[in-house]
Write an enzyme that holds these catalytic residues in place. Structure first.
Site: not given
Ligand code: CMC
Length: 429
Positions: A306, A265, A364
C-alpha cells in the site's frame, strides 16, 4: 497554526523562510505557498511529499496502521456502526443521534430510485461492456437529470446531490449487473437496509424473491464501511481537482470512478482474483512469488502493499474476520481458489522480500475473496468499491466547496525542447 518556520537555503540567493503548519495529529507540514515569489516551485511527482489540501474528514497513520474517520477508528466503526451512519459521520462531522439517523436513513431511502429514462442509457452499451465503463457513463449522465440542484454554490443543492448519489449508487450498480446478465432490473425496496437492498437488487428476480442472509448483508455493509473514505487517494484527489473547476457533483464523481478503475487503485480487488486464476494451483505459488520479486518482471502480487500503510492495513484485519464469517455462513470449506489465496497470504507474510518491504495483504485481498464467495462476479468488484467510496468523494467535494479554494493547477518541470523555429515541410529532414 504556524509558529515554527523552516529556512530554505538556495545557492546564490537570500534564504527563504517558510511557515511550518501543524495539524491536530500527524507530521508537521512546510507551507511552500510563498515559494513562487522567489521564481521557484517544488517538484514532487506522485505527491509523495505534498499535502494538496487541508481536511478534517479522515486521518491515516500508515506506519502505525491507523485509520480514523472524523476521529473514530475504522475498527470501531466496522464493529459498532453501519454504513449509513458512517456516511452521516463523513458528511457532517459527527455521528447522528437516533432522531438524526432515522431522518437521514429515510431521506436516503426517498432517493433510491433512478429516473425511468436513465434505463435507456444502458441499451447503448454492449452486454459484455465492463461494468465500470457503464458506471462512468451513467453516473456522469445523472447530471442531465437534476437541473434543479446543480448550483454548487448553494449548500442545499450540494446536500441533496450528496444524498442522491449515496442513494442511487446501489441501484445503478445492480442495474449494471442485471444488464450484463440479461435479467430484468429490480426496483429498490425501501423496507430493507442499505446493504440488504443492494443484495436484493443484485440477486433477486421478479419471479423469485429470496430473503437476504443477515450474515451476508452485514459482510456487505462492512465492505461498504471499510471502503467509505481514505483521504487524498488518487480518485478522491481526482474528484477534488474536477470539483475545483466548478464541475457539477455527478460529473466529479464520474471522474472519481474513472480514476478508481485502475488496477493500482480500486481495480486491485478484481486483479487479485485474476491473479489467483493465473496462478491456478498451490504448486505454482513459489514460481509466482519469484516473479513478484524479479525486478525485470512486471508481475506484482495483487492485494499486497500500500502507498500509505507500510506496517499493516487496519481495514484488512476487519476484512479477514468478515471473510471467515462469510465462508462459515456459506459452508465454503474446500474452494481451491480460496485455499490458494490463504496459502499465498501465509507464504508472502513469511517471505523476507515482503517482510523487509512491509508488503502486507491490503483490504482488497480479502474483500475480493468475500465478494467472490457472496457470488458477485469479479468484474463488479470495483463497482462495489465505487459505490462505497461515493460518500468519501462527495464529503471531500463538499468540504472543499464549503471553504475558500483555488482551482487545482499543478506546475511542471519542463524538460522538452526549448523555443525553436518551425521549418517548412520541404526543408525538414
Ligand atoms: N508485489 C511485489 N513487490 C511489490 C509489491 C507487490 N504487490 N508492491 C510493492 N512492491 C515492491 C516494489 O517493487 C518496491 O521494491 P524495491 O524497493 O525493491 O524497488 C517496494 O516494494 C516498494 O514499492 P513501491 O511500488 O515503491 O510502493 P508504492 O507505495 O509506490 O506502491 C502500490 C503501492 C499499492 C501501488 C503497490 O504496492 C502495488 O502495486 N500493489 C499491488 C496493487 C494493489 O494491491 N493495490 C491496492 C492498494 S489498496 C486499495 C486502495 O486503497 O486503493
Amino acid at each position: 497554526m504556524a509558529d515554527k518556520k523552516a529556512q530554505l537555503i538556495i545557492e546564490g540567493a537570500a534564504p527563504v523562510e517558510l511557515p511550518i503548519l501543524t495539524g491536530t495529529v500527524g507530521p508537521e507540514v512546510i507551507d511552500v505557498r510563498t515559494l513562487t515569489t522567489t521564481g521557484r516551485f517544488t517538484f514532487d511527482p506522485g505527491f509523495m511529499s505534498t499535502a494538496s489540501c487541508e481536511s478534517k474528514i479522515t486521518y491515516i497513520d500508515g506506519d502505525q496502521g491507523v485509520l480514523l474517520h472524523r476521529g473514530y477508528p475504522i475498527e470501531q466503526l466496522a464493529e459498532n456502526s453501519d454504513y449509513l451512519e458512517t456516511c452521516y459521520l463523513l458528511l457532517n462531522g459527527e455521528l447522528p443521534n437516533a432522531e438524526q439517523k432515522a431522518k437521514f436513513v429515510s431521506t436516503v431511502k426517498n432517493h433510491t430510485m433512478v429516473h425511468e429514462q436513465l434505463k435507456t442509457f444502458f441499451n447503448g452499451f454492449r452486454r459484455d461492456a465492463h461494468p465500470m465503463a457503464i458506471m462512468c457513463g451513467v453516473v456522469g449522465a445523472l447530471s442531465a437529470f437534476y437541473h434543479d440542484s446543480l448550483d454548487i454554490k448553494n449548500p442545499q443543492h450540494r446536500e441533496i446531490s450528496a444524498v442522491r448519489l449515496i442513494a442511487k449508487m446501489p441501484t445503478l450498480a445492480a442495474m449494471v449487473y442485471k444488464y450484463s446478465m440479461g435479467q430484468p432490473m429490480m426496483y429498490p425496496r425501501n423496507d430493507l437496509s442499505y446493504a440488504e437492498n443492494f443484495l436484493h437488487m443484485m440477486f433477486n428476480t421478479p419471479c423469485e424473491i429470496k430473503p437476504i442472509s443477515p450474515v451476508l448483508a452485514r459482510a456487505m455493509d462492512r465492505i461498504f464501511i471499510l471502503h467509505a473514505d481514505h483521504e487524498q487517494n488518487a480518485s478522491t484527489s481526482t474528484v477534488r481537482l474536477a470539483g475545483s473547476s466548478g464541475a457539477n457533483p455527478f460529473a466529479c464523481i464520474a471522474a472519481g470512478i474513472a480514476a478508481l478503475w485502475g488496477p493500482a487503485h480500486g481495480g486491485a480487488n478484481e486483479a487479485v482474483l485474476a491473479m489467483l486464476d493465473e496462478i491456478g494451483d498451490v504448486s505454482n505459488i513459489d514460481k509466482y512469488i519469484a516473479k513478484a520479486k524479479d525486478k525485470n518482471d512486471p508481475f506484482k502480487l495483487m492485494g499486497f502493499g500500500h502507498r500509505v500503510y507500510k506496517n499493516f492495513d487496519p481495514r484488512a484485519k476487519v476484512m479477514k474476520q468478515t471473510c471467515d464469517e462469510v465462508l462459515a455462513e456459506l459452508g465454503i470449506k474446500n474452494d481451491p481458489q480460496l485455499e490458494l489465496a490463504m496459502r499465498l497470504d501465509e507464504i508472502a507474510r513469511n517471505d523476507p522480500y515482503f517482510k523487509e518491504r512491509n508488503l502486507y495483504p491490503n483490504v482488497d485481498f480479502y474483500s475480493g475473496i468475500i465478494l467472490k464467495a457472496i457470488g458477485i462476479p469479479t468484474s463488479m468488484f470495483t463497482v462495489i468499491f465505487a459505490l462505497a467510496r461515493t460518500v468519501g468523494w462527495i464529503s471531500h467535494w463538499k468540504e472543499m466547496l464549503s471553504s475558500p479554494y483555488k482551482i487545482g493547477r499543478p506546475r511542471q518541470l519542463y524538460t522538452g525542447e526549448p523555443k525553436r523555429d518551425l521549418q517548412k515541410l520541404e526543408d525538414r529532414k
